[in-house]
Design a protein around this motif. Structure first.
Motif, short mmCIF file in Angstrom:
data_model
loop_
_atom_site.label_atom_id
_atom_site.label_comp_id
_atom_site.label_asym_id
_atom_site.label_seq_id
_atom_site.Cartn_x
_atom_site.Cartn_y
_atom_site.Cartn_z
N ASP A 1 3.84 1.47 -1.26
CA ASP A 1 4.37 1.53 -2.62
C ASP A 1 3.38 2.23 -3.55
O ASP A 1 3.76 3.03 -4.41
N SER A 2 2.11 1.93 -3.37
CA SER A 2 1.07 2.57 -4.16
C SER A 2 1.03 4.08 -3.90
O SER A 2 0.91 4.89 -4.83
N ARG B 1 3.97 5.76 -5.61
CA ARG B 1 3.76 5.76 -7.06
C ARG B 1 2.78 6.88 -7.45
O ARG B 1 3.03 7.63 -8.41
N ILE B 2 1.67 6.98 -6.72
CA ILE B 2 0.68 8.03 -7.00
C ILE B 2 1.29 9.42 -6.80
O ILE B 2 1.09 10.33 -7.62
N SER C 1 -5.44 8.45 -2.07
CA SER C 1 -5.37 9.43 -3.14
C SER C 1 -5.51 10.84 -2.58
O SER C 1 -4.80 11.77 -3.00
N GLU D 1 -6.64 1.74 -7.14
CA GLU D 1 -5.64 2.07 -8.15
C GLU D 1 -5.60 1.01 -9.25
O GLU D 1 -5.50 1.33 -10.43
N LYS D 2 -5.71 -0.26 -8.85
CA LYS D 2 -5.57 -1.35 -9.81
C LYS D 2 -6.88 -1.76 -10.47
O LYS D 2 -6.86 -2.41 -11.52
N LEU E 1 -5.17 0.69 -2.78
CA LEU E 1 -4.44 -0.07 -3.80
C LEU E 1 -5.42 -0.77 -4.74
O LEU E 1 -5.20 -0.81 -5.96
N GLY F 1 0.11 -7.80 -2.97
CA GLY F 1 -0.44 -6.75 -3.81
C GLY F 1 -1.42 -7.19 -4.87
O GLY F 1 -1.92 -6.36 -5.64
N THR G 1 -5.52 1.68 3.30
CA THR G 1 -4.67 1.90 2.13
C THR G 1 -4.60 0.69 1.21
O THR G 1 -4.28 0.82 0.02
N GLU G 2 -4.91 -0.52 1.73
CA GLU G 2 -5.02 -1.68 0.84
C GLU G 2 -6.22 -1.52 -0.09
O GLU G 2 -6.18 -1.94 -1.26
N ALA H 1 0.84 -1.20 0.00
CA ALA H 1 0.00 0.00 0.00
C ALA H 1 0.87 1.25 0.00
O ALA H 1 0.56 2.24 -0.68
#
Length: 241
Positions: A17-18, A21-22, A221, A207-208, A204, A172, A200-201, A15
């Motif tokens: 890492d997400s 990345r964002i 976000s 996001e995916k 994620l 993930g 936060t999971e 999470a």
């Protein structure tokens, strides 16, 4: 390094890492130097937050996070942000220990509702059992004038399966069908006008698997946007001097 902020993460690592990345994707950058300066504390061994909040005889995660805050204080960041909703159970204690501003993910997420869904009244909370049971979000939602709706036991079990079995255990992997089913159940069965992704999971998962039309307010976000806004504001202020 000067002019940087600190990110308290690792709860969990995928999470976090997400979030990174964002944050990087949204940074207006044309070269390496345009990106933000930050320190990531990916503290993966922080004791499980939900385990403690559901059973206070288990290991308390607050001392570990207080150590992280103290370490970052010594480095003198501009501000701190913690990318774990459940850990905000101890926000007041962590904020008090911080020498610099400490962003509040749940508060910023609830503020975002009026911008994304101005007519919303019933707000569903999709989160870990620890976040739901401990009241991390409920007082903030109610103070903002909304009706807060917790997941039914059946929906909560689906949320648990997505967070712990699909995402955490499978590094993930996001079960998109399960994620969309959770959103559908909350809208159709709980009659909510908007859904806070208070884990936060789940961010994620969004996001995916964003290919849906359900009214979600994504905490990760949102805090990424607030982090970016504050970091750029501080940069601009220094450049103007």
């Amino acid at each position: 390094m000067q002019q940087f902020f600190s990110i308290l993460g690792g709860m969990g690592t995928m999470a976090t890492d997400s979030f990174i990345r964002i944050l990087n994707q949204r940074t207006p950058a044309k070269n390496d130097q345009d990106y933000l300066n930050y320190i990531l504390v990916n503290h993966a061994t922080v004791p499980d937050r939900t385990t403690y909040l559901l059973d206070h005889s288990k290991t308390n995660f607050l001392p570990t996070l207080l150590e992280d805050v103290e370490q970052q204080n010594s480095l003198k960041p501009d501000f701190m942000v913690m990318v774990c909703n459940t850990a905000h159970y101890f926000y007041d204690e962590l904020n008090a220990a911080s020498d610099v501003p400490f962003l509040n993910m749940p508060e910023e997420t609830v503020k975002e509702i009026k911008h994304k869904f101005p007519t919303a009244k019933r707000i569903g909370l999709a989160a870990t059992q620890g976040t739901v049971a401990s009241g991390v979000y409920q007082p903030i939602i109610k103070k903002a004038g909304y009706t807060e709706v917790d997941p039914t036991p059946a929906i909560q079990q689906k949320i648990n399966d997505l967070i712990y079995t699909s995402i955490k255990e499978e590094q993930g992997h996001v079960d998109a069908t399960l994620y969309h089913t959770i959103l559908a159940d909350m809208v159709q069965d709980m009659k909510v006008d908007a859904i806070i992704l208070g884990c936060t999971e789940l961010s994620l998962a969004e996001e995916k698997a964003p290919d849906h039309n359900y009214p979600v307010v994504d905490s990760q976000s949102t805090i990424a946007d607030r982090t970016l806004e504050l970091a750029l504001k501080l940069r601009q202020e220094r450049q103007a001097k």
